[in-house]
Design an enzyme around this catalytic site. Sequence first.
Site, PDB file in Angstrom:
ATOM      1  N   ASN A 101       1.193   3.632   0.971  1.00 51.01           N
ATOM      2  CA  ASN A 101       0.047   2.633   0.341  1.00 51.01           C
ATOM      3  C   ASN A 101       0.670   1.081  -0.187  1.00 51.01           C
ATOM      4  O   ASN A 101       1.475   0.751  -0.527  1.00 51.01           O
ATOM      5  CB  ASN A 101      -0.931   3.285   0.147  1.00 51.01           C
ATOM      6  N   ASP A 204      -9.665  -2.101  -5.420  1.00 47.36           N
ATOM      7  CA  ASP A 204      -8.307  -1.742  -4.339  1.00 47.36           C
ATOM      8  C   ASP A 204      -7.622  -2.507  -5.240  1.00 47.36           C
ATOM      9  O   ASP A 204      -6.927  -2.654  -6.740  1.00 47.36           O
ATOM     10  CB  ASP A 204      -8.221  -3.416  -3.192  1.00 47.36           C
TER      11      ASP A 204
END
Length: 291
Positions: A101, A204
């Site tokens: 990620n 995020d």
Amino acid sequence: MSWTAVTPHRATLGEGPFWDAPGQALYWVDIAGKQALRLQGDNVQIWQMPEHVSAFIPCASGDALVTLSSGVYRLDLDSAGLDPRLTLLCIADPQPGNRPNEARCDALGQLWLGTMQNNIGEQGEDLPIERRSGGLFRIAGDGRVTPLLNGLGIPNTLLWSSDGTTLYFGDSLDATIYQYSVAADGFLSPPEVWRGPHPLGGPDGSAMDADGFVWNARWDGSCLLRLAPDGQVDRVIELPVSRPTSCVFGGADLRTLFITSAASPANHPLDGALLSIRVDVPGVLCTRFAG
């Protein structure tokens, strides 16, 4: 504020923007769309990857890294978009069912890579996250891998203080950005909460400006939070997208803020777009991978 969609491209899950100052180019990915993208001037190049890709980072040697589900690869930037030439650098996380990620290089050009349980199906559909199987790994220029953390949910945000002694690293499952001390040997202290949950979406990706403030994209929050060095909210920057995913400072003076975003059930016209805006403070340079 006047937001601009930089290209007509719309990502399913845009992520990982990287500004390469030597080449005056922006690199980013569409994780679910399996695309690595580069913008130079008005020209957008797209390399179609064989697997989900979470980061696209240029290297000191002239090629680039792509973090794919099966490992970290070198991409020959002269190869065709539909036939990318890939060479395996390393497998950072051998855990079956995990995917990469968040990824970013520190000031020494070492790649720090956060992994998680794969939550994306082959058609780009969402899969449930059922375990905290992710980790954080540091990858040297020669491909040597050093494990740093385990038991992670959704790693997001990787930033360092200007002196390199503090790491800001988030876990979206906790809705929290943590602060770690980085020891002289590169290992990390136990985490401390730096910025806990906020009502405007979940944390995020992020970028740091020259004043040491963190600009954090808020998934499902339609905004960025500019966070002071103590973690307090300094400013809310509203966005015309539902799910901003990350941001980076770029342009010749590092005062253009680029924001990636994802598609969403709201179907806002700009969801999935790469956005840009001029801001009043420059950002911190991104570092190429040292290999």
